[in-house]
Design an enzyme around this catalytic site. Structure first.
Site, PDB file in Angstrom:
ATOM      1  N   ILE A  16      35.992 -26.197 -21.781  1.00  0.00           N
ATOM      2  CA  ILE A  16      34.584 -25.825 -21.638  1.00  0.00           C
ATOM      3  C   ILE A  16      34.629 -24.312 -21.439  1.00  0.00           C
ATOM      4  O   ILE A  16      34.897 -23.836 -20.337  1.00  0.00           O
ATOM      5  CB  ILE A  16      33.914 -26.522 -20.453  1.00  0.00           C
ATOM      6  CG1 ILE A  16      33.915 -28.039 -20.640  1.00  0.00           C
ATOM      7  CG2 ILE A  16      32.468 -26.025 -20.301  1.00  0.00           C
ATOM      8  CD1 ILE A  16      33.292 -28.804 -19.491  1.00  0.00           C
ATOM      9  N   PRO A  17      34.419 -23.543 -22.491  1.00  0.00           N
ATOM     10  CA  PRO A  17      34.753 -22.110 -22.494  1.00  0.00           C
ATOM     11  C   PRO A  17      33.747 -21.209 -21.773  1.00  0.00           C
ATOM     12  O   PRO A  17      33.083 -20.366 -22.391  1.00  0.00           O
ATOM     13  CB  PRO A  17      34.844 -21.786 -23.982  1.00  0.00           C
ATOM     14  CG  PRO A  17      33.860 -22.722 -24.605  1.00  0.00           C
ATOM     15  CD  PRO A  17      33.955 -23.991 -23.814  1.00  0.00           C
ATOM     16  N   CYS A  18      33.664 -21.352 -20.461  1.00  0.00           N
ATOM     17  CA  CYS A  18      32.764 -20.481 -19.701  1.00  0.00           C
ATOM     18  C   CYS A  18      33.245 -19.034 -19.722  1.00  0.00           C
ATOM     19  O   CYS A  18      32.481 -18.119 -19.384  1.00  0.00           O
ATOM     20  CB  CYS A  18      32.629 -20.980 -18.268  1.00  0.00           C
ATOM     21  SG  CYS A  18      34.180 -21.195 -17.381  1.00  0.00           S
ATOM     22  N   HIS A  19      34.492 -18.808 -20.157  1.00  0.00           N
ATOM     23  CA  HIS A  19      34.993 -17.432 -20.254  1.00  0.00           C
ATOM     24  C   HIS A  19      34.309 -16.652 -21.380  1.00  0.00           C
ATOM     25  O   HIS A  19      34.443 -15.433 -21.452  1.00  0.00           O
ATOM     26  CB  HIS A  19      36.517 -17.441 -20.478  1.00  0.00           C
ATOM     27  CG  HIS A  19      36.951 -18.146 -21.726  1.00  0.00           C
ATOM     28  ND1 HIS A  19      37.148 -19.513 -21.778  1.00  0.00           N
ATOM     29  CD2 HIS A  19      37.228 -17.694 -22.977  1.00  0.00           C
ATOM     30  CE1 HIS A  19      37.524 -19.863 -22.998  1.00  0.00           C
ATOM     31  NE2 HIS A  19      37.577 -18.769 -23.739  1.00  0.00           N
ATOM     32  N   ARG A  20      33.554 -17.335 -22.238  1.00  0.00           N
ATOM     33  CA  ARG A  20      32.871 -16.668 -23.345  1.00  0.00           C
ATOM     34  C   ARG A  20      31.506 -16.099 -22.948  1.00  0.00           C
ATOM     35  O   ARG A  20      30.756 -15.638 -23.803  1.00  0.00           O
ATOM     36  CB  ARG A  20      32.715 -17.633 -24.524  1.00  0.00           C
ATOM     37  CG  ARG A  20      34.058 -18.020 -25.143  1.00  0.00           C
ATOM     38  CD  ARG A  20      33.915 -19.033 -26.250  1.00  0.00           C
ATOM     39  NE  ARG A  20      35.234 -19.501 -26.679  1.00  0.00           N
ATOM     40  CZ  ARG A  20      35.458 -20.596 -27.400  1.00  0.00           C
ATOM     41  NH1 ARG A  20      34.430 -21.340 -27.784  1.00  0.00           N
ATOM     42  NH2 ARG A  20      36.678 -20.957 -27.724  1.00  0.00           N
TER      43      ARG A  20
END
Length: 274
Positions: free
Chosen positions: A239-243
């Site tokens: 779940i790419p919350c780093h984006r």
């Protein structure tokens, strides 16, 4: 709207309608709905349901009888309880009541270019993926998240595909390969689910601001709530919350450290696209 929110908190177990709330605060139903959603990112009903769910989870964790917990939280019918909270607990009420007692969770740990990662999964998919410094620390946090679940290392008899998943993810982190497509078992509120699903829709190599994230879930004023949902993400990378970046292009927060966030973003900009 703050007064309305406080009133909903204090009467979350009651059957509140927009008409009742509007009469209470001298507002039309339409204005109340739009203004509340603009300020809190949720409708009054969804806001109330969030507090009901919180009460339900608290009662279950304290060992209350399931039926008593349902009615204490303000749910009017036991027959529709699963429909109303679908996807928000991630396991049966009886399992959650005992801290995941009836849930079987396997885990695997791997050393990557960004440090240790622990991946844990139920039979439905990955439910937990964290970075850490020590194996004992990672296992301890997993047990704290699911205190009474049946937690054990992945093996041929216990979620054997988990080892393949973590090895594939390690190749993505440590090498120049695409991120693997791994099934997920999401656990969160309806609002969190919307945020997480939007995050998963952002193509690799692209980024969004917190403002764009809020717009993407059709709640443009819910910037803080969307940021909070990012911070609540328990499944790193997949779940790419780093984006998600700050509006000025700054990195912003990341629960596993800004250095890891920077490396992940730099890597995705040069990774081969599907």
């Amino acid at each position: 709207m703050a007064n309305v929110a406080n009133y909903i908190k204090e009467h979350a177990e009651e059957a509140l309608t927009l008409t009742q709330l509007g009469t209470k605060f001298g507002l039309s139903s339409g204005y109340l709905q739009k203004s509340f959603k603009r300020n809190y990112g949720l409708s009054p009903k969804a806001y109330q349901n969030a507090f009901r769910l919180k009460t339900l989870k608290r009662e279950l964790r304290q060992g209350s009888d399931i039926t008593d917990a349902i009615y204490t939280a303000g749910y009017s019918s036991t027959s529709r309880i699963y429909e109303q909270i679908d996807g928000r607990i991630g396991m049966t009420l009886s399992a959650y009541r005992s801290g995941g007692k009836d849930e079987s969770i396997a885990y695997a740990i791997c050393e990557t270019a960004l440090g240790l990662i622990l991946m844990a999964a139920t039979l439905r998919g990955v439910c937990y993926l964290h970075f850490g410094e020590e194996k004992s620390e990672l296992i301890g946090k997993l047990n704290a998240e699911f205190p009474s679940a049946i937690i054990s290392p992945a093996s041929e008899d216990n979620n054997p595909q988990l080892k393949m998943w973590i090895e594939a993810l390690n190749k993505h982190i440590s090498g120049n390969v695409q991120r693997p497509d791994i099934p997920l078992h999401l656990n969160g509120t309806a609002f969190q689910m919307r945020v997480w699903r939007f995050l998963m829709s952002i193509p690799e190599g692209e980024v969004k601001s917190y403002k764009e994230l809020a717009r993407g879930i059709d709640n443009p004023r819910a910037i803080r709530a969307a940021a909070s949902a990012c911070a609540s993400n328990n499944i790193a990378i997949l779940i790419p919350c780093h984006r998600i970046l700050k509006s000025d292009g700054g990195l912003g927060g990341y629960r596993w450290g800004s250095d890891r966030k920077r490396v992940l973003l730099d890597k995705e900009r040069t990774s081969p696209k599907s």
